[in-house]
Design an enzyme around this catalytic site. Structure first.
Site, PDB file in Angstrom:
ATOM      1  N   ASP A  21       0.867  -1.296  -0.013  1.00 13.25           N
ATOM      2  CA  ASP A  21       0.007   0.042  -0.120  1.00 13.25           C
ATOM      3  C   ASP A  21       0.732   1.328   0.035  1.00 13.25           C
ATOM      4  O   ASP A  21       1.727   1.057   0.552  1.00 13.25           O
ATOM      5  CB  ASP A  21      -1.050  -0.208   1.211  1.00 13.25           C
ATOM      6  CG  ASP A  21      -2.049   0.764   1.185  1.00 13.25           C
ATOM      7  OD1 ASP A  21      -2.491   1.409   0.019  1.00 13.25           O
ATOM      8  OD2 ASP A  21      -2.827   1.141   2.094  1.00 13.25           O
ATOM      9  N   ARG A  25       0.284   7.663  -2.421  1.00 12.44           N
ATOM     10  CA  ARG A  25       0.632   8.780  -1.509  1.00 12.44           C
ATOM     11  C   ARG A  25       2.112   9.209  -1.924  1.00 12.44           C
ATOM     12  O   ARG A  25       2.379  10.164  -1.903  1.00 12.44           O
ATOM     13  CB  ARG A  25       0.415   8.350  -0.180  1.00 12.44           C
ATOM     14  CG  ARG A  25      -0.934   8.548   0.427  1.00 12.44           C
ATOM     15  CD  ARG A  25      -1.434   7.723   1.547  1.00 12.44           C
ATOM     16  NE  ARG A  25      -1.795   6.226   1.377  1.00 12.44           N
ATOM     17  CZ  ARG A  25      -1.676   5.454   2.287  1.00 12.44           C
ATOM     18  NH1 ARG A  25      -1.650   5.777   3.472  1.00 12.44           N
ATOM     19  NH2 ARG A  25      -2.086   4.017   2.089  1.00 12.44           N
ATOM     20  N   HIS A  38       3.303   3.453  -8.824  1.00 12.29           N
ATOM     21  CA  HIS A  38       3.120   2.200  -8.937  1.00 12.29           C
ATOM     22  C   HIS A  38       4.503   1.844  -9.859  1.00 12.29           C
ATOM     23  O   HIS A  38       4.974   0.563  -9.697  1.00 12.29           O
ATOM     24  CB  HIS A  38       1.899   1.977 -10.081  1.00 12.29           C
ATOM     25  CG  HIS A  38       0.722   2.268  -9.583  1.00 12.29           C
ATOM     26  ND1 HIS A  38       0.308   1.946  -8.113  1.00 12.29           N
ATOM     27  CD2 HIS A  38      -0.547   2.744  -9.784  1.00 12.29           C
ATOM     28  CE1 HIS A  38      -0.965   2.229  -7.787  1.00 12.29           C
ATOM     29  NE2 HIS A  38      -1.264   2.923  -8.770  1.00 12.29           N
ATOM     30  N   LEU A 132      11.687 -20.030  -4.839  1.00 19.79           N
ATOM     31  CA  LEU A 132      10.362 -19.290  -4.190  1.00 19.79           C
ATOM     32  C   LEU A 132       9.235 -19.422  -5.121  1.00 19.79           C
ATOM     33  O   LEU A 132       9.111 -19.450  -6.312  1.00 19.79           O
ATOM     34  CB  LEU A 132      10.796 -17.768  -4.335  1.00 19.79           C
ATOM     35  CG  LEU A 132       9.792 -16.862  -3.843  1.00 19.79           C
ATOM     36  CD1 LEU A 132       9.525 -16.796  -2.434  1.00 19.79           C
ATOM     37  CD2 LEU A 132      10.328 -15.360  -4.224  1.00 19.79           C
ATOM     38  N   ARG A 189       1.969  -4.953   6.128  1.00 17.20           N
ATOM     39  CA  ARG A 189       1.146  -4.306   5.350  1.00 17.20           C
ATOM     40  C   ARG A 189       1.875  -2.848   5.349  1.00 17.20           C
ATOM     41  O   ARG A 189       2.160  -2.304   6.422  1.00 17.20           O
ATOM     42  CB  ARG A 189      -0.453  -3.631   5.763  1.00 17.20           C
ATOM     43  CG  ARG A 189      -1.199  -2.682   4.862  1.00 17.20           C
ATOM     44  CD  ARG A 189      -2.498  -2.762   5.201  1.00 17.20           C
ATOM     45  NE  ARG A 189      -3.200  -1.964   4.275  1.00 17.20           N
ATOM     46  CZ  ARG A 189      -4.416  -1.710   3.806  1.00 17.20           C
ATOM     47  NH1 ARG A 189      -5.165  -2.693   4.438  1.00 17.20           N
ATOM     48  NH2 ARG A 189      -4.840  -0.821   2.934  1.00 17.20           N
ATOM     49  N   GLU A 208       0.883 -13.707  11.987  1.00 16.73           N
ATOM     50  CA  GLU A 208       1.340 -12.741  12.789  1.00 16.73           C
ATOM     51  C   GLU A 208       1.222 -11.298  11.748  1.00 16.73           C
ATOM     52  O   GLU A 208       1.624 -11.496  10.539  1.00 16.73           O
ATOM     53  CB  GLU A 208       2.837 -12.690  13.104  1.00 16.73           C
ATOM     54  CG  GLU A 208       3.257 -13.532  13.990  1.00 16.73           C
ATOM     55  CD  GLU A 208       2.531 -13.496  15.582  1.00 16.73           C
ATOM     56  OE1 GLU A 208       2.463 -12.215  15.880  1.00 16.73           O
ATOM     57  OE2 GLU A 208       2.327 -14.458  15.989  1.00 16.73           O
TER      58      GLU A 208
HETATM   59  C1  FPP Z   1      -1.569   0.214  -3.585  1.00 14.81           C
HETATM   60  O1  FPP Z   1      -1.170   1.655  -3.684  1.00 14.81           O
HETATM   61  C2  FPP Z   1      -1.042  -0.421  -4.774  1.00 14.81           C
HETATM   62  C3  FPP Z   1      -1.640  -0.871  -5.837  1.00 14.81           C
HETATM   63  C4  FPP Z   1      -3.131  -1.173  -5.571  1.00 14.81           C
HETATM   64  C5  FPP Z   1      -0.905  -1.647  -6.770  1.00 14.81           C
HETATM   65  C6  FPP Z   1       0.313  -2.445  -6.381  1.00 14.81           C
HETATM   66  C7  FPP Z   1       0.786  -2.750  -7.626  1.00 14.81           C
HETATM   67  C8  FPP Z   1       2.165  -2.889  -8.032  1.00 14.81           C
HETATM   68  C9  FPP Z   1       3.117  -2.468  -6.964  1.00 14.81           C
HETATM   69  C10 FPP Z   1       2.521  -3.033  -9.225  1.00 14.81           C
HETATM   70  C11 FPP Z   1       2.074  -4.418  -9.801  1.00 14.81           C
HETATM   71  C12 FPP Z   1       3.338  -5.169 -10.138  1.00 14.81           C
HETATM   72  C13 FPP Z   1       3.619  -6.375 -10.231  1.00 14.81           C
HETATM   73  C14 FPP Z   1       4.549  -7.049 -11.087  1.00 14.81           C
HETATM   74  C15 FPP Z   1       3.228  -7.402  -9.105  1.00 14.81           C
HETATM   75  P1  FPP Z   1      -2.101   2.789  -3.677  1.00 14.81           P
HETATM   76  O2  FPP Z   1      -2.377   3.137  -5.123  1.00 14.81           O
HETATM   77  O3  FPP Z   1      -3.529   2.191  -2.999  1.00 14.81           O
HETATM   78  O4  FPP Z   1      -1.725   3.808  -2.762  1.00 14.81           O
HETATM   79  P2  FPP Z   1      -2.569   4.816  -1.971  1.00 14.81           P
HETATM   80  O5  FPP Z   1      -3.163   3.939  -0.814  1.00 14.81           O
HETATM   81  O6  FPP Z   1      -1.145   5.841  -1.359  1.00 14.81           O
HETATM   82  O7  FPP Z   1      -3.118   5.683  -2.607  1.00 14.81           O
END
Ligand code: FPP
Length: 253
Positions: A21, A25, A38, A132, A189, A208
């Site tokens: 997460d 931000r 991202h 893995l 998280r 945990e």
């Molecule tokens: C949450 O941050 C993140 C996501 C919804 C997407 C996570 C995806 C990636 C890291 C890229 C995926 C890549 C692979 C190869 C697995 P948010 O956008 O909810 O952040 P915020 O809470 O600050 O708005």
């Protein structure tokens, strides 16, 4: 890779699950578009996959796109799907070389076709790897998963191949997307929220939980080591007393 001496390699979790997460931000704090967060989040994914491989962790499940994420602005959803396709395409050879086996959990059919094709190819190419297990949760929601399992069980009961009195928690677990994986012992998280957000709700029963304020794009190897160190300080009791744990080994240890 230098694994700190503070980590006891004999007491690592077999399965780590992560809610990544804070990408949005992180980007906003830098005056950038959310999508930039991202992109940078993918760099963290790469580091954490490498670190887990080096540690000999068996399973790493990453919450990459939830069933609720479809409600985000279309431009962001499209960018995330494109990023996923491009990342898999770019990384699959390296994953394969590193003996990583890829899996996907979630509603696969709702992903764009290009995404499904790329993912299926990566799953097939890495199918015989023994290192893995990298599990990407995509279009995933725990309630959907449990409802799907209930539906599959109901179909077997209706067909007469399963008796209602034989339905127990093991049978339910066998019908979840995660049936072939052990339950996570550690759930991380990032970015300061203290929620499960419809992620592996059944499987995390004894995990945990580790929360950190660090945004996902800043979560790198040292942050993983910190989480593991914290995990190793905890006593996992599985409903038993502290005295019992000190004299017997827990079933799920
Ligand atoms: C949450 O941050 C993140 C996501 C919804 C997407 C996570 C995806 C990636 C890291 C890229 C995926 C890549 C692979 C190869 C697995 P948010 O956008 O909810 O952040 P915020 O809470 O600050 O708005």
């Amino acid at each position: 890779m230098n694994i700190p001496e503070t980590i006891d390699r004999n007491r690592l979790p077999q399965h780590i699950a992560i809610i990544m997460d804070g990408n949005g931000r992180w980007a906003k704090e830098r005056g950038e578009d959310r999508v930039y967060g991202h992109y940078e989040g993918v760099v963290s994914v790469r580091e954490i996959v490498d670190a887990c491989g080096a540690l000999g962790i068996g399973y790493l499940t990453l919450y990459a796109f939830s069933s609720e994420n479809w409600n985000r602005p279309k431009a962001e959803v499209d960018a995330l799907m494109e990023l996923l396709v491009n990342t898999i395409r770019r990384e699959v050879d390296d994953l394969n070389r590193n003996n990583v086996r890829m899996h996907v959990i979630g509603h696969f059919e709702s992903l764009p076709e290009a995404c499904q094709t790329e993912l299926q190819e990566a799953i097939d190419i890495t199918a015989n790897n023994t290192g893995l297990n990298l599990v990407l949760a995509l279009s995933y929601g725990s309630r959907d998963e449990i409802a799907r399992a209930a539906r599959l069980i109901a179909e077997k009961v209706a067909a007469g191949t399963l008796k209602p009195e034989d339905v127990n928690d093991d049978v339910l677990a066998q019908h979840l997307y995660t049936h072939a994986f052990p339950d996570p012992e550690l759930m991380i998280r990032t970015s300061g929220e203290h929620r499960i957000s419809n992620f592996l709700m059944y499987q995390l029963a004894y995990a945990e939980l580790y929360f950190t304020n660090v945004h996902w794009p800043d979560f790198r190897q040292q942050n993983l080591y910190d989480a593991l160190h914290n995990y190793q300080q905890r006593e996992r009791r599985f409903g038993k007393t502290s005295d019992q744990i000190q004299t017997t080994k827990p079933d799920h240890a």
